[in-house]
Every structure is written in structure tokens, then in C-alpha cells.
Write an enzyme that holds these catalytic residues in place. Sequence first.
Site, PDB file in Angstrom:
ATOM      1  N   ASP A  38       2.739  32.368  41.234  1.00 35.85           N
ATOM      2  CA  ASP A  38       3.399  31.283  41.976  1.00 35.85           C
ATOM      3  C   ASP A  38       2.849  31.289  43.399  1.00 35.85           C
ATOM      4  O   ASP A  38       2.128  32.191  43.783  1.00 35.85           O
ATOM      5  CB  ASP A  38       4.921  31.526  42.007  1.00 35.85           C
ATOM      6  CG  ASP A  38       5.238  32.937  42.530  1.00 35.85           C
ATOM      7  OD1 ASP A  38       5.367  33.841  41.715  1.00 35.85           O
ATOM      8  OD2 ASP A  38       5.287  33.146  43.760  1.00 35.85           O
ATOM      9  N   ASP A  68       4.896  31.450  46.058  1.00 38.14           N
ATOM     10  CA  ASP A  68       6.067  31.822  46.855  1.00 38.14           C
ATOM     11  C   ASP A  68       6.716  30.526  47.372  1.00 38.14           C
ATOM     12  O   ASP A  68       6.994  29.644  46.552  1.00 38.14           O
ATOM     13  CB  ASP A  68       5.675  32.818  47.962  1.00 38.14           C
ATOM     14  CG  ASP A  68       6.872  33.635  48.406  1.00 38.14           C
ATOM     15  OD1 ASP A  68       7.600  34.135  47.525  1.00 38.14           O
ATOM     16  OD2 ASP A  68       7.105  33.762  49.614  1.00 38.14           O
TER      17      ASP A  68
HETATM   18  N1  ADE Z   1       6.678  38.452  42.012  1.00 37.24           N
HETATM   19  C1  ADE Z   1       6.130  37.312  41.548  1.00 37.24           C
HETATM   20  N2  ADE Z   1       6.188  36.330  42.469  1.00 37.24           N
HETATM   21  C2  ADE Z   1       6.801  36.863  43.557  1.00 37.24           C
HETATM   22  C3  ADE Z   1       7.147  36.372  44.833  1.00 37.24           C
HETATM   23  N3  ADE Z   1       6.888  35.107  45.174  1.00 37.24           N
HETATM   24  N4  ADE Z   1       7.766  37.204  45.707  1.00 37.24           N
HETATM   25  C4  ADE Z   1       8.009  38.492  45.364  1.00 37.24           C
HETATM   26  N5  ADE Z   1       7.714  39.008  44.164  1.00 37.24           N
HETATM   27  C5  ADE Z   1       7.103  38.220  43.268  1.00 37.24           C
END
Ligand code: ADE
Length: 280
Positions: free
Chosen positions: A218, A220
Amino acid sequence: MLTNSIPVKIAIIGGSGLNDPDILKNRKEKFIKTPYGDPSDALIFGNIDDVEVILLARHDRKHTTMPTNVNYRANIWALKQEGVTHILATTATGSLQEHIKPGDLVLLSSFIDRTTKRLQTFHDGESCHPLGVCHLPMEPAFSEPLRQTVLSTAKSLDIPIHEKGTVVAVEGPRFSSLAESLMFKQWGGDVINMTTVPEVVLAKEAGILYISLALATDYDCWRETGEKVTVVDVLKTFKNNVDKVIKLITALVPIINKGSWDEHVKELRDCVQQSVMVPK
Ligand code: ADE
């Protein structure tokens, strides 16, 4: 085949999305006790290409253990007790950089520690635990010779991989706020997760060569397009890309097993020994 005076033993620590023992043939489970308590789950012994490896599900196979509560010390100590010399860890991560796209692999090379509630050493002054105080250097945090082996293997398989990356390890279990996410990006973080610290630290202190294959799942929440990480996206992206992680690990195991590692293991263990201040 090259002979190693310290026998090579490989463990895989599977993160969210890769805790599936099906990658191993002839599986056997072993529940281990350590001076630091119980590991997250049974160690699963089995074969990849006729090489015996150990699989450990970091969050347990049902994924009921949140990042703060993973017993990292017991996990690493259990693997050390079993004679593990190499750890291949996998981890789902958020991307903090536009050019690292969801689905991409990043071979971690450094970390920024934003955890707050975790024990990061075996040398904690408790009786029954190793003596002294350990001030371990964290450069390099990840084993460089093992990283190079991963990179050459990925290249030979035509699996694209970002050759280095700094992970920001946060305490969780919540995801980051927008202000945090923007700050981590400014700090030079490439990806973000909740587990690399203290796992990488403890593996080094245990004298085990450790690398981590981070799969970006992703962006974030820092992007101006407004998307925000969700658990559903993380798991979906991991599932859609897990095949290349498995392909890479499956190819790596026999290559590592055939390699010459004595010098690197000894160098690491010497470094650890020199880092411990023992009481006079
Ligand atoms: N693991 C997968 N995506 C994450 C994120 N955006 N922040 C923290 N841990 C994660």
C-alpha cells in the site's frame, strides 16, 4: 559442494500473508521452550528442494498475535537453539516513495526504529540470560553477503526487486497519521512496517545472518490522491504477489545451502562477542 565447518541451517520467518507451511515438504512441528518464553508458534521443519528448513509464522498461523506482543526474543532464540545460521524474513510494508509501487519487492538495508515497547537484547541482566551488556553496531543491520545472494538470485530469475530500502518500524497496531507518514517520508524512509525492529536486531545479536524481503502492499496515507491504507488492501496485495516471494525463497534455499558461509558467520559472531561488556 563447499563444506562449512558451521553447518548451514536456514529459517524462514513468515509475516502477514506468508505463514503457509505448504511451501515445505515432509513437514513436522516442534513446540520449543526458551529462556525468554514461548515462540509465536511451533517451528515447522520441512524440505525445500531436499534442503531442511524451518518455518516460523511471526504472528502465529492464525494471525492472533499483534506486532507488540510477538515474542521476538523467544522466536530468535528458538531458531538459534536449533542451529539456524540464516534467516529469510518476509514482511508486508507500506510504501513511502512513489517509485515503490504496491506489489514491488524491496530488499531491506537499514531501519529507523519508532517502536516503544519492545525488548531488543538477550543481555538484559536477568539470571539465566547471557551475561553482560551488549552494545551491538547496527551498520550493517542486515547481512550484506546474504543480501548479495538474494539480489543475484532475483536477477537470475528475472524477479524485479529494489536493491535497498530503509524501513521505518512503528509500534502499531494502528497505522500512521498523515503527519507521521509525511515525516517518515522526509526522514528518508522507503517503506514502513511494524515488525522489523527488534527482529533484525535480535537476529544479529544471536549471530544469525538475516535478510528481509519486504513486499510493498500500500502507499500508507501520505499521497495527495487521498488513498489510505487498510488491512483489506494489505492482505489482498500480499496474496496477489506472494507467488514471486515464494519463487524467490524456493530458489534461494538450495543456493544458500551450497554456499560458503563460515567466514561470514564467524565475522558476525566475533562482532557480537566484541560488543558484549562482561562484568569484571
Ligand atoms: N504493513 C503494511 N502496510 C503498512 C503500513 N502502511 N504501515 C505499517 N505497517 C504496514
